[in-house]
Enzyme design. Structure first.
Site, PDB file in Angstrom:
ATOM      1  N   HIS A 145      -1.465  -4.125 -43.679  1.00  0.00           N
ATOM      2  CA  HIS A 145      -0.798  -4.540 -42.447  1.00  0.00           C
ATOM      3  C   HIS A 145      -1.345  -3.632 -41.349  1.00  0.00           C
ATOM      4  O   HIS A 145      -2.558  -3.515 -41.199  1.00  0.00           O
ATOM      5  CB  HIS A 145       0.729  -4.488 -42.580  1.00  0.00           C
ATOM      6  CG  HIS A 145       1.421  -5.235 -41.484  1.00  0.00           C
ATOM      7  ND1 HIS A 145       2.027  -4.609 -40.423  1.00  0.00           N
ATOM      8  CD2 HIS A 145       1.582  -6.563 -41.274  1.00  0.00           C
ATOM      9  CE1 HIS A 145       2.530  -5.517 -39.600  1.00  0.00           C
ATOM     10  NE2 HIS A 145       2.282  -6.718 -40.091  1.00  0.00           N
ATOM     11  N   ASP A 201       2.828 -17.552 -37.528  1.00  0.00           N
ATOM     12  CA  ASP A 201       3.576 -16.292 -37.442  1.00  0.00           C
ATOM     13  C   ASP A 201       4.962 -16.498 -36.830  1.00  0.00           C
ATOM     14  O   ASP A 201       5.612 -15.538 -36.413  1.00  0.00           O
ATOM     15  CB  ASP A 201       2.806 -15.230 -36.642  1.00  0.00           C
ATOM     16  CG  ASP A 201       3.085 -13.801 -37.125  1.00  0.00           C
ATOM     17  OD1 ASP A 201       3.869 -13.635 -38.074  1.00  0.00           O
ATOM     18  OD2 ASP A 201       2.529 -12.862 -36.549  1.00  0.00           O
TER      19      ASP A 201
END
Length: 494
Positions: free
Chosen positions: A245, A414
């Site tokens: 991430h 997203d």
């Protein structure tokens, strides 16, 4: 977008005209013959699908871009160039699957994972960008439920062992809670949602009017430096892992996030442990996600993965220059999968002007053993551009399509993981607006149906085929070099 060498509508006018012509007529006897051939190889439950295929094959599509978008998002994808071929192919309903939706983290943040909270009723509009009425309006046939927990430093904790994640951590516990939350949501709304563990399962769900879905773990820091976690997550329905991430992981280097200080690479791309993790993911049939990774990590994965890697939610640096977007050299490298395009690239003609990452290392000429990949569009305005709207989002689709090929473009919005949204793409009900915009720009019917479903499902099927070819391969047992707690002993543990 001004200044970008995107395909012009004029250059595609003949294709665009052909796509809008009504289907040519054919005899009733020939239609019956095709039906009998089709029915001879399918079960009784597919008969309704075959009838629907026949109706679609003889019904012209509307010319209005928005109505055409809705119609295409209902139809099975075109296979090849003949209008007869869909009758001979699997009668699958292909609505739009999204590669990255953060519904589980919204449930965690607002409702402490209590999916039975009366105010968290997905049958009506809820806070955020995702609920059942809007999913249906947006023609969504499924999505990857992102099971995300932040890097320790993003959650207010110190970075762990310089990214080793070998000390005590709640990251694995929290990931399991998010997996549980995603599955509880699917179970609670079982009349609408369905957990799909294979591409075939997902197709079957869409054929029945259900919203299928898989799970995706959004960060290598969520593994606890363990290959066993990969196998456990897979058994629970996880079908991709994002290698990093915003922090480096034991697997690979991250690109960091825009607006922060650049993070110094640790592994120079993939770590040795990350390479083994990719082998294990290929063996299982789990997709390797290279969104959020440093470009060198993405390049290493393209070089070493036997199954097609994915960018689950990323855009193009050549359109908007932020670290989270994909460099021109990587897009051109994906484009080189098509032999007819190989050797024709001039990076100086692209948005980065030949000055982006990998422009001077021969990146575009490196092979991709898997022979495929997909970049799925991210709707976060911070990765779209200063003026984020439907047109800007389409600029990214056009640009990625020109450099990598339109067969390598998908959607990974997203939603529910972003606070701001592009104008005109405020929630999951708005996908048809983007599709209509691309139709206006000359995308063919088959290219649209690839974007909205066919491209992602093709990638899933290829990853599953790699796993089937590796049934003879034993699980990998490598222990991450940063761990000292797991080793072999000669004496008993007491």
């Amino acid at each position: 977008m001004k200044g970008l060498p995107l395909d012009s509508l004029e250059s595609q006018s003949s294709t665009h005209t052909r796509a809008h012509r009504p289907l040519r007529q054919f005899s009733f006897a020939a239609l019956i013959s095709l039906l009998l051939l089709r029915l001879s190889s399918v079960s009784f439950e597919d008969i309704a699908d075959v009838a629907r295929d026949v109706r679609w094959s003889v019904t012209p599509l509307p010319k209005d871009p928005h109505r055409r978008a809705l119609a295409l998002m209902d139809r099975a994808p075109v296979i090849g160039s003949s209008f007869l071929l869909p009758l001979l192919a699997d009668a699958d309903r292909h609505l739009l699957p999204d590669g990255h939706i953060d519904l589980p983290i919204l449930a965690r943040w607002y409702y402490a994972n209590e999916v039975e909270d009366p105010s968290f009723d997905l049958r009506k509009e809820v806070r955020g960008q995702v609920d059942i009425p809007r999913l249906k309006k947006g023609k969504v046939g499924g999505f990857f439920h992102s099971v995300y927990v932040p890097c320790p430093e993003d959650a207010g904790y110190p970075s762990q062992n310089e990214g080793n994640f070998t000390a005590a951590t709640w990251r694995v516990r929290d990931t399991l809670e998010q997996i549980d939350t995603a599955r509880l949501i699917i179970d609670k709304y079982a009349d609408t949602f369905e957990l799909s563990k294979t591409a075939r399962d997902w197709k079957k769900a869409m054929r029945r009017g259900k919203i299928g879905g898989m799970l995706g773990v959004e960060g290598g820091h969520q593994l606890g430096s363990s290959l066993s976690a990969i196998r456990a997550y897979y058994d629970l329905g996880v079908r991709y892992i994002t290698l990093t991430h915003s922090c480096h992981s034991p697997l690979a280097d991250s690109c960091g996030l825009p607006g922060r200080d650049p993070i110094k690479p640790r592994w120079d791309g993939l770590s040795p442990f990350g390479l083994t993790a990719i082998k294990e993911m290929n063996r299982l049939g789990m997709l390797v996600d290279i969104s959020h990774t440093h470009p060198k990590t993405a390049s290493d994965v393209l070089t070493h993965s036997l199954a097609p890697p994915i960018f689950s939610h990323s855009n193009a640096r050549g359109v908007f220059d932020v670290v989270r977007n994909v460099p021109d050299s990587i897009l051109r490298r994906i484009g080189s999968i098509d032999k007819s395009r190989r050797g024709t690239f001039n990076l100086s003609d692209d948005g980065e002007g030949g000055k982006g990452w990998g422009a001077d290392t021969g990146e575009v000429d490196k092979p991709i053993p898997s022979g495929d990949s997909i970049v799925m569009l991210n709707f976060s305005p911070g990765f779209v551009g200063a003026d984020a709207d439907v047109s800007a989002m389409a600029d990214h689709a056009d640009y990625i399509g020109r450099l990598a090929g339109r067969e390598h473009v998908g959607i990974g919005s997203d939603f529910d993981g972003i606070e701001a949204v592009p104008r005109g793409l405020e929630d999951v009900s708005k996908y048809p607006k983007l599709v209509a915009e691309l139709i206006k720009r000359g995308w063919s019917d088959s290219e649209i149906m690839g974007l909205t479903s066919g491209n992602l499902l093709r990638i899933l099927e290829k990853a599953e085929a790699v796993a089937r070819s590796q049934r003879h391969v034993k699980p990998y047992y490598e222990v991450f070099s940063g761990r000292t707690d797991l080793s072999k002993h000669d004496s008993p543990p007491y």
